[in-house]
Design a protein around this motif. Structure first.
Motif, PDB file in Angstrom:
ATOM      1  N   GLN A 179     -33.087   2.418 -16.401  1.00 54.32           N
ATOM      2  CA  GLN A 179     -32.151   1.479 -17.586  1.00 54.32           C
ATOM      3  C   GLN A 179     -31.524   2.143 -18.547  1.00 54.32           C
ATOM      4  N   VAL A 180     -30.274   1.711 -18.827  1.00 59.30           N
ATOM      5  CA  VAL A 180     -29.218   2.227 -19.810  1.00 59.30           C
ATOM      6  C   VAL A 180     -29.355   1.591 -21.231  1.00 59.30           C
ATOM      7  N   TRP A 181     -29.463   0.429 -21.329  1.00 57.08           N
ATOM      8  CA  TRP A 181     -29.621  -0.356 -22.265  1.00 57.08           C
ATOM      9  C   TRP A 181     -30.283  -1.951 -22.176  1.00 57.08           C
ATOM     10  N   GLN A 182     -30.577  -2.497 -23.109  1.00 60.76           N
ATOM     11  CA  GLN A 182     -31.095  -3.839 -23.306  1.00 60.76           C
ATOM     12  C   GLN A 182     -30.416  -4.648 -24.278  1.00 60.76           C
ATOM     13  N   PHE A 183     -30.345  -5.691 -23.861  1.00 66.13           N
ATOM     14  CA  PHE A 183     -29.868  -6.900 -24.993  1.00 66.13           C
ATOM     15  C   PHE A 183     -30.869  -8.168 -25.169  1.00 66.13           C
ATOM     16  N   SER A 184     -31.190  -8.061 -26.601  1.00 66.58           N
ATOM     17  CA  SER A 184     -32.301  -9.145 -26.733  1.00 66.58           C
ATOM     18  C   SER A 184     -31.781 -10.394 -27.227  1.00 66.58           C
ATOM     19  N   THR A 185     -32.002 -11.706 -26.900  1.00 66.27           N
ATOM     20  CA  THR A 185     -31.765 -12.869 -26.998  1.00 66.27           C
ATOM     21  C   THR A 185     -32.811 -13.587 -27.732  1.00 66.27           C
ATOM     22  N   GLN A 186     -32.576 -14.809 -28.479  1.00 65.01           N
ATOM     23  CA  GLN A 186     -33.672 -15.838 -28.875  1.00 65.01           C
ATOM     24  C   GLN A 186     -34.116 -16.426 -27.668  1.00 65.01           C
ATOM     25  N   ASN A 187     -35.381 -16.385 -27.639  1.00 59.67           N
ATOM     26  CA  ASN A 187     -35.857 -17.094 -26.567  1.00 59.67           C
ATOM     27  C   ASN A 187     -36.869 -18.406 -27.056  1.00 59.67           C
ATOM     28  N   PRO A 188     -36.546 -19.598 -26.699  1.00 64.32           N
ATOM     29  CA  PRO A 188     -37.159 -20.640 -27.239  1.00 64.32           C
ATOM     30  C   PRO A 188     -38.559 -20.636 -26.809  1.00 64.32           C
ATOM     31  N   GLU A 189     -39.604 -21.519 -27.284  1.00 62.59           N
ATOM     32  CA  GLU A 189     -40.787 -21.696 -26.819  1.00 62.59           C
ATOM     33  C   GLU A 189     -40.845 -22.562 -25.625  1.00 62.59           C
ATOM     34  N   VAL A 190     -40.028 -23.378 -25.545  1.00 65.29           N
ATOM     35  CA  VAL A 190     -39.871 -23.989 -24.319  1.00 65.29           C
ATOM     36  C   VAL A 190     -38.529 -24.293 -23.669  1.00 65.29           C
ATOM     37  N   SER A 191     -38.261 -23.928 -22.473  1.00 65.28           N
ATOM     38  CA  SER A 191     -36.660 -23.859 -22.079  1.00 65.28           C
ATOM     39  C   SER A 191     -36.614 -24.376 -20.637  1.00 65.28           C
ATOM     40  N   VAL A 192     -35.508 -24.792 -19.977  1.00 62.80           N
ATOM     41  CA  VAL A 192     -35.265 -25.064 -18.767  1.00 62.80           C
ATOM     42  C   VAL A 192     -34.688 -23.562 -18.217  1.00 62.80           C
ATOM     43  N   ARG A 193     -35.569 -22.863 -17.587  1.00 62.58           N
ATOM     44  CA  ARG A 193     -34.973 -21.467 -17.072  1.00 62.58           C
ATOM     45  C   ARG A 193     -34.020 -21.846 -16.031  1.00 62.58           C
ATOM     46  N   GLY A 194     -33.046 -21.203 -15.952  1.00 66.81           N
ATOM     47  CA  GLY A 194     -31.997 -21.399 -14.916  1.00 66.81           C
ATOM     48  C   GLY A 194     -31.485 -20.361 -14.119  1.00 66.81           C
ATOM     49  N   THR A 195     -30.354 -20.310 -13.416  1.00 63.57           N
ATOM     50  CA  THR A 195     -29.962 -19.347 -12.358  1.00 63.57           C
ATOM     51  C   THR A 195     -28.627 -19.046 -12.651  1.00 63.57           C
ATOM     52  N   ALA A 196     -28.152 -19.010 -13.699  1.00 66.05           N
ATOM     53  CA  ALA A 196     -26.776 -18.486 -14.150  1.00 66.05           C
ATOM     54  C   ALA A 196     -26.584 -16.777 -14.265  1.00 66.05           C
ATOM     55  N   LYS A 197     -25.862 -16.411 -13.377  1.00 62.80           N
ATOM     56  CA  LYS A 197     -25.781 -14.930 -13.429  1.00 62.80           C
ATOM     57  C   LYS A 197     -24.827 -14.765 -14.388  1.00 62.80           C
ATOM     58  N   PRO A 198     -24.850 -13.495 -15.108  1.00 64.65           N
ATOM     59  CA  PRO A 198     -23.903 -12.707 -16.006  1.00 64.65           C
ATOM     60  C   PRO A 198     -22.431 -12.742 -15.254  1.00 64.65           C
ATOM     61  N   LEU A 199     -21.404 -12.918 -16.004  1.00 65.94           N
ATOM     62  CA  LEU A 199     -20.177 -13.006 -15.259  1.00 65.94           C
ATOM     63  C   LEU A 199     -19.346 -11.836 -15.874  1.00 65.94           C
ATOM     64  N   SER A 200     -18.384 -11.225 -15.082  1.00 62.55           N
ATOM     65  CA  SER A 200     -17.586 -10.238 -15.589  1.00 62.55           C
ATOM     66  C   SER A 200     -16.159 -10.585 -15.843  1.00 62.55           C
ATOM     67  N   LEU A 201     -15.909 -10.649 -17.039  1.00 62.40           N
ATOM     68  CA  LEU A 201     -14.565 -11.084 -17.588  1.00 62.40           C
ATOM     69  C   LEU A 201     -13.566 -10.057 -17.319  1.00 62.40           C
ATOM     70  N   ASP A 202     -13.874  -8.988 -17.734  1.00 60.99           N
ATOM     71  CA  ASP A 202     -13.259  -7.685 -17.327  1.00 60.99           C
ATOM     72  C   ASP A 202     -13.858  -6.454 -17.284  1.00 60.99           C
ATOM     73  N   ASN A 203     -13.299  -5.324 -17.242  1.00 58.49           N
ATOM     74  CA  ASN A 203     -14.170  -3.976 -17.266  1.00 58.49           C
ATOM     75  C   ASN A 203     -14.719  -3.899 -18.716  1.00 58.49           C
ATOM     76  N   GLN A 204     -14.406  -4.276 -19.520  1.00 61.25           N
ATOM     77  CA  GLN A 204     -14.878  -4.264 -20.784  1.00 61.25           C
ATOM     78  C   GLN A 204     -15.784  -5.421 -21.421  1.00 61.25           C
ATOM     79  N   THR A 205     -15.902  -6.439 -20.584  1.00 58.68           N
ATOM     80  CA  THR A 205     -16.748  -7.788 -21.190  1.00 58.68           C
ATOM     81  C   THR A 205     -17.273  -8.385 -19.972  1.00 58.68           C
ATOM     82  N   ALA A 206     -18.651  -8.701 -20.417  1.00 56.01           N
ATOM     83  CA  ALA A 206     -19.272  -9.396 -19.446  1.00 56.01           C
ATOM     84  C   ALA A 206     -19.803 -10.663 -20.405  1.00 56.01           C
TER      85      ALA A 206
END
Length: 389
Positions: A179-206
């Motif tokens: 593990q190099v890093w981790q990025f935490s987001t707000q996680n609601p108490e109830v959610s529809v957990r989906g299947t969207a993968k992170p997406l590369s915009l360019d070498n400097q942006t995901a």
């Protein structure tokens, strides 16, 4: 309060029978029985089958997998080789209908396959991340995370990026899994957990969507935040009615970015100017498609909708497939395709009319197109490839 996550399999189950469902913050009693298919008057031939195989199952874990679970195990295509994972934990690579390698990773797979030209990555129910050599199926490394993932990893630029169910994005070293890093987001108490993968915009942006209705942009090497945009705006009193997940993988077409949310907002951005172009009404957990200046989406209740990609104005809407648990739409040839709970692929023309159907075995969970070929994997492990005529 115990954290509750409504998995995508529970959402699919919820859309059957007769019950109250969310409609932009309100609850109403509706009949959600899947629509019956009507016979096509003059069907045309759009897709030709290339091959179809049943994926191998793990002999040791086969009895431990609930066959009623519907998990979206997306395939990866690497230089013509199709890589797919079975629910029970076997990852296989195919050239045509011939398996060139298979590896049993020893745990049920939940995330689908993420890959670059050299490495394929899958995640398991126990939070295990497994990297596999694309050339020969050798396991390169394994890493255990605190949470599992339903989304394929983003692999490349020296990193494996995992969007986990605990609301944390993990950046792992591609070479050794550390593990190099981790990025935490707000996680609601109830959610529809989906299947969207992170997406590369360019070498400097995901970029990636989160359960609190936002999309985030980060540096994939360091995990440093770049910007955040709010997409989903929840309404209603209950936690279920306030779900605003961004679960469809964002669509990038040139300088334009398109993102739907479960709470009913479809947003189009001009990234070169940093401005919002439009918001339209579409409650969706699926990725979008584009063809000929039109943007296509599938609603949570099974409406297939076309929008003008620049203004967001609705061009047409087809309601013939209500509650048939539709997949994401994809553009193939001159048509747009969606799959359903019975393994039927429906093809729409530019006016929104269903003009052709093709069938496979089992519920379809997602569609993928590359070089005029359509790749599908059903919930019961049938991998099929189709060629556009």
């Amino acid at each position: 309060m115990t954290k509750t996550i409504l998995m995508c399999t529970l959402l699919a189950t919820a859309l059957t029978g007769c019950q109250s469902i969310k409609s932009f913050g309100k609850s109403e009693k509706v009949n959600t029985k899947p629509a019956s298919l009507t016979k096509l008057e003059q069907p045309i031939s759009v897709l030709s089958p290339v091959f179809s195989v049943s994926l191998p199952e793990s002999k040791s874990l086969k009895k431990g997998v609930n066959k009623k679970d519907v998990i979206d195990l997306q395939v990866a295509v690497v230089n013509g080789t199709v890589i797919a994972g079975s629910r029970s934990g076997v990852v296989s690579a195919y050239q045509g209908n011939q398996a060139i390698w298979s590896v049993d990773i020893g745990s049920p797979i939940t995330s689908g396959v993420g890959a670059n030209d050299d490495v394929a990555v899958v995640g398991t129910r126990t939070g295990q991340v497994v990297a596999i050599d694309v050339a020969n199926g050798q396991i390169l490394w394994q890493k255990f995370l605190p949470s599992s993932s339903l989304a394929p990893a983003l692999v490349g630029n020296g990193r494996v990026i995992i969007s986990a169910n605990d609301g944390i994005l993990y950046g792992l070293d591609l070479q050794n899994g550390e593990q190099v890093w981790q990025f935490s987001t707000q996680n609601p108490e109830v959610s529809v957990r989906g299947t969207a993968k992170p997406l590369s915009l360019d070498n400097q942006t995901a970029i990636f969507g989160t359960a609190d209705g936002r999309i985030h942009a980060i540096n994939p090497r360091s995990g440093s935040p770049l910007w955040t945009r709010r997409i989903g705006f929840a309404t209603g009193a209950s936690q279920v009615n306030r779900m605003s997940d961004v679960d469809g993988t964002p669509l990038i077409m040139g300088r334009y970015l398109y993102v739907p949310s479960y709470s009913g907002q479809l947003a189009g951005f001009d990234m070169s100017r940093g401005r919002l172009m439009f918001t339209a009404e579409l409650a969706s957990t699926k990725s979008l498609a584009m063809q000929g200046g039109l943007l296509f989406g599938v609603s949570v209740v099974g409406d297939v909708v076309a929008f003008d990609a620049m203004s967001g104005q609705k061009v047409w809407e087809n309601n013939e497939l209500k509650y048939r648990k539709l997949t994401n739409p994809v553009a193939i040839g001159d048509y747009v395709a969606v799959g359903d709970l019975d393994g039927v692929i429906h093809l729409f023309d530019s006016a929104g009319k269903i003009v052709s159907r093709s069938e496979t075995k089992g519920q379809l969970t997602s569609l993928y197109v590359i070089d005029d070929r359509l790749y599908t994997q059903t919930a019961n492990g049938v991998l099929s490839v189709w060629q556009s005529n």
